[in-house]
Write a protein that holds these residues in place. Sequence first.
Motif, PDB file in Angstrom:
ATOM      1  N   ASP A 108       0.971  -1.241  -0.152  1.00  0.00           N
ATOM      2  CA  ASP A 108      -0.297  -0.117   0.213  1.00  0.00           C
ATOM      3  C   ASP A 108       1.018   1.624   0.132  1.00  0.00           C
ATOM      4  O   ASP A 108       0.413   2.339  -0.617  1.00  0.00           O
ATOM      5  CB  ASP A 108      -0.915   0.274   1.577  1.00  0.00           C
ATOM      6  CG  ASP A 108      -2.001  -1.171   1.017  1.00  0.00           C
ATOM      7  OD1 ASP A 108      -1.422  -1.722  -0.142  1.00  0.00           O
ATOM      8  OD2 ASP A 108      -2.879  -1.482   2.601  1.00  0.00           O
ATOM      9  N   SER A 109       2.053   0.989   0.363  1.00  0.00           N
ATOM     10  CA  SER A 109       3.300   2.577   0.353  1.00  0.00           C
ATOM     11  C   SER A 109       3.380   2.956  -0.443  1.00  0.00           C
ATOM     12  O   SER A 109       3.665   3.737  -0.935  1.00  0.00           O
ATOM     13  CB  SER A 109       4.157   1.994   1.596  1.00  0.00           C
ATOM     14  OG  SER A 109       3.829   2.298   3.474  1.00  0.00           O
ATOM     15  N   VAL A 110       3.792   1.740  -1.077  1.00  0.00           N
ATOM     16  CA  VAL A 110       4.328   1.609  -2.269  1.00  0.00           C
ATOM     17  C   VAL A 110       3.690   2.120  -3.803  1.00  0.00           C
ATOM     18  O   VAL A 110       3.375   3.302  -4.339  1.00  0.00           O
ATOM     19  CB  VAL A 110       5.358   0.426  -3.157  1.00  0.00           C
ATOM     20  CG1 VAL A 110       5.816   0.462  -4.855  1.00  0.00           C
ATOM     21  CG2 VAL A 110       6.467   0.080  -2.038  1.00  0.00           C
ATOM     22  N   LEU A 111       2.121   1.831  -3.794  1.00  0.00           N
ATOM     23  CA  LEU A 111       0.899   1.827  -4.860  1.00  0.00           C
ATOM     24  C   LEU A 111       0.833   4.024  -4.244  1.00  0.00           C
ATOM     25  O   LEU A 111       0.561   4.619  -5.300  1.00  0.00           O
ATOM     26  CB  LEU A 111      -0.153   0.987  -3.799  1.00  0.00           C
ATOM     27  CG  LEU A 111      -0.127  -0.022  -4.843  1.00  0.00           C
ATOM     28  CD1 LEU A 111      -1.014  -0.894  -4.620  1.00  0.00           C
ATOM     29  CD2 LEU A 111       0.248  -0.145  -6.497  1.00  0.00           C
ATOM     30  N   GLN A 112       0.845   4.247  -3.076  1.00  0.00           N
ATOM     31  CA  GLN A 112       0.566   5.517  -2.752  1.00  0.00           C
ATOM     32  C   GLN A 112       1.623   6.386  -3.345  1.00  0.00           C
ATOM     33  O   GLN A 112       1.458   7.542  -3.376  1.00  0.00           O
ATOM     34  CB  GLN A 112       0.677   6.024  -0.986  1.00  0.00           C
ATOM     35  CG  GLN A 112      -0.822   4.641  -0.367  1.00  0.00           C
ATOM     36  CD  GLN A 112      -0.797   5.745   0.949  1.00  0.00           C
ATOM     37  OE1 GLN A 112      -1.017   6.352   1.483  1.00  0.00           O
ATOM     38  NE2 GLN A 112      -0.770   4.100   1.790  1.00  0.00           N
ATOM     39  N   TRP A 113       3.072   6.150  -3.356  1.00  0.00           N
ATOM     40  CA  TRP A 113       4.411   6.640  -3.564  1.00  0.00           C
ATOM     41  C   TRP A 113       3.796   6.486  -4.851  1.00  0.00           C
ATOM     42  O   TRP A 113       4.228   7.940  -6.113  1.00  0.00           O
ATOM     43  CB  TRP A 113       5.311   5.894  -3.684  1.00  0.00           C
ATOM     44  CG  TRP A 113       5.652   5.786  -1.879  1.00  0.00           C
ATOM     45  CD1 TRP A 113       4.875   6.861  -0.985  1.00  0.00           C
ATOM     46  CD2 TRP A 113       6.627   4.778  -1.661  1.00  0.00           C
ATOM     47  NE1 TRP A 113       5.799   6.076   0.572  1.00  0.00           N
ATOM     48  CE2 TRP A 113       6.535   5.429  -0.327  1.00  0.00           C
ATOM     49  CE3 TRP A 113       7.843   3.723  -1.927  1.00  0.00           C
ATOM     50  CZ2 TRP A 113       7.046   4.847   0.789  1.00  0.00           C
ATOM     51  CZ3 TRP A 113       8.227   3.592  -0.701  1.00  0.00           C
ATOM     52  CH2 TRP A 113       8.303   3.668   0.192  1.00  0.00           C
ATOM     53  N   CYS A 114       3.337   5.776  -5.719  1.00  0.00           N
ATOM     54  CA  CYS A 114       2.586   5.472  -7.147  1.00  0.00           C
ATOM     55  C   CYS A 114       2.099   6.715  -7.598  1.00  0.00           C
ATOM     56  O   CYS A 114       1.139   6.799  -8.782  1.00  0.00           O
ATOM     57  CB  CYS A 114       2.793   4.304  -7.955  1.00  0.00           C
ATOM     58  SG  CYS A 114       4.300   3.373  -7.640  1.00  0.00           S
TER      59      CYS A 114
END
Length: 211
Positions: A3-9
Amino acid sequence: MLDSVLQWCGFSLNNLPYWLRDQKVNNWSLVASSVWRYLGQTMILFIGAIMSIDGSLYEVAEIDGANKWQQFKHIILPGIQTILVLNIILSITGSLSAFEAPYVITSGANGTGTFFVQMDKIAHSDQKVGLASAMAVVLLVIIMICALIQKVVMNYLFRDADDGTAKARKHAQKVEKARKKALRNQNKVAVGAAPLFRNGPSAKAETAVES
């Protein structure tokens, strides 16, 4: 972490699904975790099999004008046949007997209970050991049937993959058997035609009578 990686994207947290609760994606999440878990092992096996192929075969293929696809089809694919069959068998048996990921991550909840998870629940929670044993036997039969189908399919796909080595080996074995048989027959003839030499008094008496 995903989820954190997708939020960065640029994705919003409110638009992201519940990976282990939503029944539309929870099984795919478990599949992704299993793929990530065994990807390294599978890649090492395939890379090792490809590196074990003799490099002179590629040189000969290039001299004959074979392109990359033809080299893959006629050199690499037959060369990694054993590892390919092994990985297919492990994938089939592993998918049918999947237990660790759904049991540890979701405990089989929200529609993620596999055959093995349900069998464990029936055996230990419901105390129906006989039914769980019957399920295990059924699973064994299913795995054997899948392995047999896989063997037939792989033999059909690789029916033209033999480079003549097996035929040459069989021919050499036949020639060797024929040579040994001829040698044994020759030794029998030689032994039968050999003169008999007798020692002792009887031999001397026979010689005196003949003289």
